[in-house]
Write a protein that holds these residues in place. Structure first.
Motif, PDB file in Angstrom:
ATOM      1  N   PRO A 184      81.026  52.888  30.191  1.00 53.31           N
ATOM      2  CA  PRO A 184      82.227  53.744  30.079  1.00 53.31           C
ATOM      3  C   PRO A 184      82.862  53.904  31.643  1.00 53.31           C
ATOM      4  O   PRO A 184      81.753  53.636  32.693  1.00 53.31           O
ATOM      5  CB  PRO A 184      81.534  55.002  29.745  1.00 53.31           C
ATOM      6  CG  PRO A 184      79.992  54.887  30.057  1.00 53.31           C
ATOM      7  CD  PRO A 184      79.824  53.480  29.691  1.00 53.31           C
ATOM      8  N   ALA A 185      83.868  54.158  31.721  1.00 49.58           N
ATOM      9  CA  ALA A 185      84.649  54.063  33.162  1.00 49.58           C
ATOM     10  C   ALA A 185      83.941  55.095  34.170  1.00 49.58           C
ATOM     11  O   ALA A 185      83.820  54.592  35.451  1.00 49.58           O
ATOM     12  CB  ALA A 185      86.075  54.442  33.326  1.00 49.58           C
ATOM     13  N   TRP A 186      83.307  56.206  33.655  1.00 53.49           N
ATOM     14  CA  TRP A 186      82.822  57.183  35.001  1.00 53.49           C
ATOM     15  C   TRP A 186      81.555  56.441  35.333  1.00 53.49           C
ATOM     16  O   TRP A 186      80.938  57.094  36.601  1.00 53.49           O
ATOM     17  CB  TRP A 186      82.529  58.567  34.327  1.00 53.49           C
ATOM     18  CG  TRP A 186      81.367  58.247  33.217  1.00 53.49           C
ATOM     19  CD1 TRP A 186      81.716  58.294  31.841  1.00 53.49           C
ATOM     20  CD2 TRP A 186      80.137  58.740  33.317  1.00 53.49           C
ATOM     21  NE1 TRP A 186      80.443  58.269  30.967  1.00 53.49           N
ATOM     22  CE2 TRP A 186      79.579  58.585  32.010  1.00 53.49           C
ATOM     23  CE3 TRP A 186      79.185  58.794  34.276  1.00 53.49           C
ATOM     24  CZ2 TRP A 186      77.992  58.646  31.904  1.00 53.49           C
ATOM     25  CZ3 TRP A 186      77.850  59.014  34.237  1.00 53.49           C
ATOM     26  CH2 TRP A 186      76.982  58.984  32.863  1.00 53.49           C
ATOM     27  N   ARG A 187      80.736  55.629  34.604  1.00 61.23           N
ATOM     28  CA  ARG A 187      79.659  54.972  35.249  1.00 61.23           C
ATOM     29  C   ARG A 187      79.716  54.178  36.488  1.00 61.23           C
ATOM     30  O   ARG A 187      78.979  53.949  37.301  1.00 61.23           O
ATOM     31  CB  ARG A 187      79.001  54.013  34.251  1.00 61.23           C
ATOM     32  CG  ARG A 187      78.348  54.471  33.161  1.00 61.23           C
ATOM     33  CD  ARG A 187      77.988  53.563  32.140  1.00 61.23           C
ATOM     34  NE  ARG A 187      76.831  54.133  31.096  1.00 61.23           N
ATOM     35  CZ  ARG A 187      75.578  54.184  31.341  1.00 61.23           C
ATOM     36  NH1 ARG A 187      74.936  53.555  32.284  1.00 61.23           N
ATOM     37  NH2 ARG A 187      74.842  54.487  30.040  1.00 61.23           N
ATOM     38  N   VAL A 188      80.805  53.949  36.971  1.00 62.47           N
ATOM     39  CA  VAL A 188      81.149  53.141  38.120  1.00 62.47           C
ATOM     40  C   VAL A 188      81.036  54.416  39.359  1.00 62.47           C
ATOM     41  O   VAL A 188      81.046  53.786  40.666  1.00 62.47           O
ATOM     42  CB  VAL A 188      82.385  52.307  38.126  1.00 62.47           C
ATOM     43  CG1 VAL A 188      82.580  51.226  37.029  1.00 62.47           C
ATOM     44  CG2 VAL A 188      83.716  53.121  38.225  1.00 62.47           C
ATOM     45  N   ILE A 189      81.266  55.530  39.162  1.00 60.53           N
ATOM     46  CA  ILE A 189      81.333  56.424  40.106  1.00 60.53           C
ATOM     47  C   ILE A 189      79.944  56.653  40.570  1.00 60.53           C
ATOM     48  O   ILE A 189      78.997  56.793  40.150  1.00 60.53           O
ATOM     49  CB  ILE A 189      81.778  57.792  39.529  1.00 60.53           C
ATOM     50  CG1 ILE A 189      83.243  57.652  39.108  1.00 60.53           C
ATOM     51  CG2 ILE A 189      81.918  58.769  40.806  1.00 60.53           C
ATOM     52  CD1 ILE A 189      83.587  59.110  38.459  1.00 60.53           C
ATOM     53  N   PRO A 190      79.942  56.476  42.089  1.00 52.69           N
ATOM     54  CA  PRO A 190      78.494  56.586  42.819  1.00 52.69           C
ATOM     55  C   PRO A 190      77.971  58.027  42.482  1.00 52.69           C
ATOM     56  O   PRO A 190      78.365  58.830  42.483  1.00 52.69           O
ATOM     57  CB  PRO A 190      78.667  56.370  44.202  1.00 52.69           C
ATOM     58  CG  PRO A 190      80.047  55.861  44.116  1.00 52.69           C
ATOM     59  CD  PRO A 190      80.610  56.306  43.033  1.00 52.69           C
ATOM     60  N   ASP A 191      76.603  57.910  42.212  1.00 61.14           N
ATOM     61  CA  ASP A 191      75.757  58.868  42.025  1.00 61.14           C
ATOM     62  C   ASP A 191      75.243  59.584  43.298  1.00 61.14           C
ATOM     63  O   ASP A 191      73.963  59.185  43.859  1.00 61.14           O
ATOM     64  CB  ASP A 191      74.756  58.842  40.720  1.00 61.14           C
ATOM     65  CG  ASP A 191      73.820  60.117  40.811  1.00 61.14           C
ATOM     66  OD1 ASP A 191      74.217  61.216  41.377  1.00 61.14           O
ATOM     67  OD2 ASP A 191      73.039  60.266  39.536  1.00 61.14           O
ATOM     68  N   LEU A 192      75.938  60.140  44.176  1.00 57.51           N
ATOM     69  CA  LEU A 192      75.496  60.569  45.394  1.00 57.51           C
ATOM     70  C   LEU A 192      74.400  61.275  45.520  1.00 57.51           C
ATOM     71  O   LEU A 192      73.621  61.422  46.554  1.00 57.51           O
ATOM     72  CB  LEU A 192      76.516  60.827  46.317  1.00 57.51           C
ATOM     73  CG  LEU A 192      77.846  60.008  46.403  1.00 57.51           C
ATOM     74  CD1 LEU A 192      78.968  60.634  47.414  1.00 57.51           C
ATOM     75  CD2 LEU A 192      77.490  58.755  47.295  1.00 57.51           C
ATOM     76  N   PHE A 193      74.256  62.389  44.576  1.00 60.94           N
ATOM     77  CA  PHE A 193      73.013  63.123  44.425  1.00 60.94           C
ATOM     78  C   PHE A 193      71.889  62.528  44.335  1.00 60.94           C
ATOM     79  O   PHE A 193      70.792  62.864  44.770  1.00 60.94           O
ATOM     80  CB  PHE A 193      73.439  64.219  43.300  1.00 60.94           C
ATOM     81  CG  PHE A 193      74.348  65.412  43.993  1.00 60.94           C
ATOM     82  CD1 PHE A 193      73.958  66.630  44.404  1.00 60.94           C
ATOM     83  CD2 PHE A 193      75.545  65.144  43.853  1.00 60.94           C
ATOM     84  CE1 PHE A 193      74.704  67.425  44.869  1.00 60.94           C
ATOM     85  CE2 PHE A 193      76.624  66.068  44.420  1.00 60.94           C
ATOM     86  CZ  PHE A 193      75.987  67.282  44.959  1.00 60.94           C
ATOM     87  N   ASP A 194      71.701  61.397  43.438  1.00 58.64           N
ATOM     88  CA  ASP A 194      70.492  60.712  43.188  1.00 58.64           C
ATOM     89  C   ASP A 194      70.348  59.851  44.427  1.00 58.64           C
ATOM     90  O   ASP A 194      69.127  59.779  44.945  1.00 58.64           O
ATOM     91  CB  ASP A 194      70.872  59.440  42.075  1.00 58.64           C
ATOM     92  CG  ASP A 194      69.640  58.792  41.826  1.00 58.64           C
ATOM     93  OD1 ASP A 194      68.617  59.336  41.453  1.00 58.64           O
ATOM     94  OD2 ASP A 194      69.765  57.588  42.451  1.00 58.64           O
ATOM     95  N   GLU A 195      71.283  59.452  45.234  1.00 54.66           N
ATOM     96  CA  GLU A 195      71.063  58.544  46.563  1.00 54.66           C
ATOM     97  C   GLU A 195      70.303  59.683  47.476  1.00 54.66           C
ATOM     98  O   GLU A 195      69.517  59.506  48.366  1.00 54.66           O
ATOM     99  CB  GLU A 195      72.370  58.103  47.039  1.00 54.66           C
ATOM    100  CG  GLU A 195      72.914  57.010  46.333  1.00 54.66           C
ATOM    101  CD  GLU A 195      74.163  56.394  47.010  1.00 54.66           C
ATOM    102  OE1 GLU A 195      74.232  56.602  48.160  1.00 54.66           O
ATOM    103  OE2 GLU A 195      75.064  55.921  46.147  1.00 54.66           O
TER     104      GLU A 195
END
Length: 942
Positions: free
Chosen positions: A595-606
């Motif tokens: 899904p399209a939202w998956r390409v958004i970076p997960d900065l909180f996980d980083e």
């Protein structure tokens, strides 16, 4: 002949004085009765209508009587009382005296429901209903929530020693008894329900009076009940009154329908469904936004059944005369309902209510909307939402508040309420008390002689005061005001709004179904946009859904420590729908691999990976390296200071052991063990401590960080909230003594003062490992270097994100304390929800806060977190690409004023405030996020 009368209870004293009786303290009365009937008892759990008590007893051989050793009682809140249970049962339409327990005892998987507040519990229950949770599981969840609330709020760490006597009216409920056995972990038979459990206090008062008479008491003899009437007539307490309510001139509580449909030709129509906690509304509109048909039904905890009935009734009226071209769903049950009926558009309630208001009158600039469980305030400018807010977790300004108080006064809210209120010459000043507290106030005013009309008028004022003070909260109110929602039918409330705001408040036609009208309009507009000149078929499944069989179930996903309760709804002929998980493991099944939202970076996980650095879970004791195992809680200062402690302890040759990430099991541990009424992050420390002790550590490391190193130039103070350094002491006071307990190391640390910090950290090192000054200084240097590396890495990643920010990707900075914004287990996974909405969530410390100046108005900000929050606000204010969501906690003292400072810093730029606690319902959070993004025009950009 009556020799002596014993009276107990809150109203017993004045009556005893009037008739010549003996007033007996309630605790003494309860103890005396239990000593007579169950001398083996060690503990009393007493739960009545508005009071609850815990009594610890011991039998005194010398006197031959039961003695009260310790006790605790509820304060003003009735969350753990019979009123709590009655309110939930009544809202669900379940008979409290038999059906409730029978259904609850049939539960297979009790739902998790918060019991700290009746309103929080109601929010949880609404969410559970909307996702199809079986009624039995909800009811047993309520009982368990009540038991947990009692053991934590009333018990506060006290021991419940068996045999336990359970008395009071709530003891009738066998499911509550079962819940106490489960929560306390006691075997069957350990909890005794006396034969006369409802009148034990009265029996105890009678026995005390008997004892007094046997001892030849010199108390004034009983003079009869005739004196009581005279005493009540003679009392004339002073009471405060409010202005008389006047029937509003501009209220239009009727409906506005389209003209008769032409015969033989089907009219194009669009359908809107608003599925809320109390009501479910179904509306059909035409191309001119006129209402063709409408139904207003009670949800009654069965949203799919309610919407199915609404569709059937609308179809019976005009179904053969219309062709449905688009469908919209809104309300707290919008996603489940949308899947069920085949909605083309799913929108939040704010957007739907605003769209309906503008369609009725384009000049409207303010909307008051009050429904059964939620209330909303919306500001508009030229038809666009420029500001909004909703009630956080309190139902004091909602229809539930009014309904519950009307039920208490035994008046029908639709037929009698307004007439009674307008007949009052002296409306009672009830204030803006919450739903549960108001019951006590009404009793108090009745005791002072207030009549039902006076109380009814006072309630009309009270709901308005609650709404204006708790929801509007100082926001500007425009000149063209609409009042929408079911409560707008109440002319007395309309009059109270006009009286307090000094504005002409208009109740538009179809005010009770404006949410459904608004989402139908949004569906019509969206279908036209998609069509772009060509026909686009609707997903609508048709009016007759009675043959669409469905089943709902709940299961616990054990794929990760979150232990999510996942709700599965299987509709015949459809792919199963899943709700409630904190990831896409189930929701995305069969709906696209990427899904399209998956390409958004997960900065909180980083950020979390940067925070942990090189830390890995050490082996258990059986495979340990022989190093000192030092336990740290993954809580509070962990989220911004862990890099220091990891490097410091590892340089000293220690192994660092962490408690588990916050998860439902840990929250349950917290609820059982927390003895402090505080914000949720502080309470969580109790659960983290118990989890850490179970990990077989040598040392429980509980440092008290009082202040941090200077971060903002020119700021003389850099303190944590005082509860942060106090938490280790609260934990130590609550720890059991005994052999085998790990050693506890605690020391106050003033890191803002370099000299004091050096001295204190050396002392800490000696206490931990006995290392030399040189070794201590080396470990401290390693700690500071590790912390600097973490801070530098977050800033560098933040610069990279801001430099490459896609203008088409909305970016939201999550503002708040590190332990609030970055703990995924307690913030309801807000970053994940934002990414699912097509938004890039940015941790606050990814911003270049170190380069931002403090706002001039706050040149001495005492709180270290406050300094970071206000400097982050200045960055968001000056960057048009960034928006802000302020995440706070219920009961947070510093945020009580910091939020207003943050608002001043942002100036005209809007932001969203979210308040989180230990309740599990996150539907309200999703609604607020969606509405905030819609108001900024940032939805649907992926």
């Amino acid at each position: 002949a009556v020799r002596m009368v014993g009276l107990t209870g809150s109203g017993g004293g004045p009556i005893a004085d009037a008739i010549g009786g003996v007033h007996v303290n309630e605790l003494v009365a309860q103890t005396r009765a239990v000593g007579e009937f169950h001398p083996e008892a060690q503990t009393i759990i007493e739960i009545g209508g508005q009071d609850s008590k815990l009594l610890s007893l011991r039998w005194d051989e010398r006197s031959g009587q039961m003695m009260l050793e310790d006790f605790s009682m509820n304060a003003l809140c009735a969350a753990g009382t019979g009123a709590f249970l009655d309110q939930q049962a009544e809202r669900l339409g379940i008979a409290i005296d038999g059906e409730f327990a029978r259904l609850a005892l049939g539960s297979r998987s009790p739902a998790r429901i918060a019991g700290r507040c009746t309103v929080f519990a109601k929010s949880d229950m609404i969410h559970l209903q909307q996702v199809g949770t079986p009624m039995a599981d909800i009811l047993m969840g309520v009982c368990l929530a009540m038991a947990r609330n009692f053991t934590t709020v009333i018990g506060k760490g006290k021991r419940f020693v068996a045999p336990i006597v359970f008395q009071g009216g709530v003891a009738y409920n066998a499911a509550v008894k079962r819940a106490f056995e489960t929560v306390l972990g006691v075997p069957d038979g350990s909890i005794i329900v006396p034969e006369h459990h409802t009148i034990m206090a009265a029996l105890g008062a009678a026995y005390v009076a008997m004892d007094e008479a046997a001892r030849g008491s010199t108390a004034r003899p009983f003079v009869g009940f005739g004196q009581l009437h005279d005493v009540m007539q003679a009392s004339s307490p002073d009471r405060a009154f409010l202005p008389v309510l006047v029937t509003p001139r501009s209220a239009d509580t009727g409906e506005m329908r389209a003209s008769t449909l032409p015969g033989g030709v089907k009219v194009d129509a669009w359908l809107g469904a608003d599925v809320g906690s109390v009501s479910t509304n179904v509306v059909l509109i035409d191309a001119s936004n006129r209402v063709l048909a409408r139904r207003y039904l009670m949800t009654a905890g069965r949203p799919l059944e309610a919407v199915r009935a609404g569709l059937r009734l609308v179809a019976s009226e005009i179904g053969e005369s219309v062709q449905v071209l688009g469908v919209g769903a809104t309300g707290s049950g919008r996603y489940l309902t949308g899947d069920f009926i085949g909605a083309d558009v799913v929108r939040n309630e704010i957007s739907a209510q605003a769209r309906a208001a503008v369609s009725i009158d384009p000049s409207v600039d303010t909307v008051f909307e009050i429904g059964g469980q939620d209330s909303k305030f919306i500001r508009l400018h030229n038809g666009a939402v420029i500001d909004f807010t909703m009630n956080n977790a309190c139902a004091a300004g909602t229809g539930s508040f009014l309904q519950e108080q009307a039920d208490r006064l035994k008046i029908r809210i639709e037929e009698q309420f307004s007439d009674l209120a307008f007949s009052s010459a002296c409306p009672a000043a009830l204030g803006e008390r919450c739903t549960v507290f108001m019951e006590s106030d009404i009793v108090h005013h009745q005791q002072q002689g207030a009549r039902v009309p006076d109380l009814t008028a006072g309630l009309a004022y009270s709901i308005v005061e609650n709404y204006l003070n708790r929801v509007v909260n100082g926001r500007a109110i425009g000149s063209r005001v609409f009042f929408q929602g079911g409560v707008a039918s109440n002319a007395a409330v309309v009059s109270a709004f006009s009286s307090i705001t000094k504005r002409n408040v208009t109740v538009p036609p179809n005010h009770d179904v404006t949410g459904a009208i608004g989402v139908a309009i949004l569906a019509r507009e969206e279908m036209a946009r998609r069509a772009n000149g060509s026909a686009t078929p609707t997903r609508f499944h048709g009016f007759d859904l009675s043959d669409r069989r469905y089943e709902s179930s709940v299961f616990e996903c054990k794929a990760c420590p979150n232990l999510c309760e996942v709700h599965k709804v299987v509709i015949e002929g459809e792919t199963p729908f899943f709700y409630g998980a904190r990831c896409d493991k189930f929701e995305e099944a069969g709906r696209g691999a990427n899904p399209a939202w998956r390409v958004i970076p997960d900065l909180f996980d980083e950020r979390e990976r940067l925070l942990l650095g090189g830390w890995t879970e050490p082996p258990d004791r059986a495979h340990a390296s022989g190093k000192l195992r030092v336990g740290l809680m993954r809580n509070l200062t962990f989220f911004d200071f862990f890099p220091f402690w990891r490097a410091f302890l590892e340089r000293l040759g220690c192994e660092v052991v962490l408690s588990a990430p916050t998860n439902p099991e840990l929250v349950e541990l917290t609820q059982k063990s927390a003895v402090a009424e505080s914000c949720f992050p502080v309470k969580l420390a109790f659960g983290h401590l118990l989890d850490l002790k179970a990990r077989d550590v040598d040392v429980l490391f509980l440092p008290s960080l009082i202040s941090r190193e200077n971060a903002a130039p020119g700021q003389p103070h850099n303190h944590y909230c005082p509860l942060i350094p106090a938490t280790p002491h609260l934990l130590m006071m609550n720890m059991a003594d005994g052999a085998g307990q790990p050693r506890v190391v605690n020391l106050a640390l003033h890191l803002a003062n370099a000299r004091a910090a050096r001295r204190e950290l050396r002392a800490l090192t000696r206490t931990l490992t006995g290392a030399s000054k040189a070794a201590a200084d080396d470990a401290v240097r390693a700690g500071w270097e590790s912390l600097r590396c973490f801070t530098s890495a977050t800033r560098a990643r933040g610069r990279e994100v801001l430099a490459t920010l896609d203008p088409a990707l909305p970016a939201v900075v999550v503002v708040g304390r590190p332990y609030t914004a970055n703990d995924a287990g307690s913030n309801l996974d807000l970053p994940y929800k934002l990414r699912r909405l097509g938004v890039l969530p940015i941790p606050m410390d990814f911003l270049p806060i170190d380069q931002a100046p403090m706002p001039d108005a706050h040149d001495d900000m005492y709180w270290r977190s406050g300094q970071d929050i206000l400097r982050a606000g200045a960055i968001v204010r000056d960057d048009p690409r960034l928006q802000a969501i302020y995440l706070t906690n219920f009961n947070c003292g510093p945020d009580a004023f910091l939020i207003s400072f943050f608002r001043d810093t942002l100036g005209s730029k809007p932001f969203l405030e979210l308040e989180v606690d230990d309740h599990t319902a996150d539907a309200g959070m999703a609604t607020r996020c969606e509405a905030f993004l819609d108001s900024l025009g940032l939805r649907g950009m992926l």
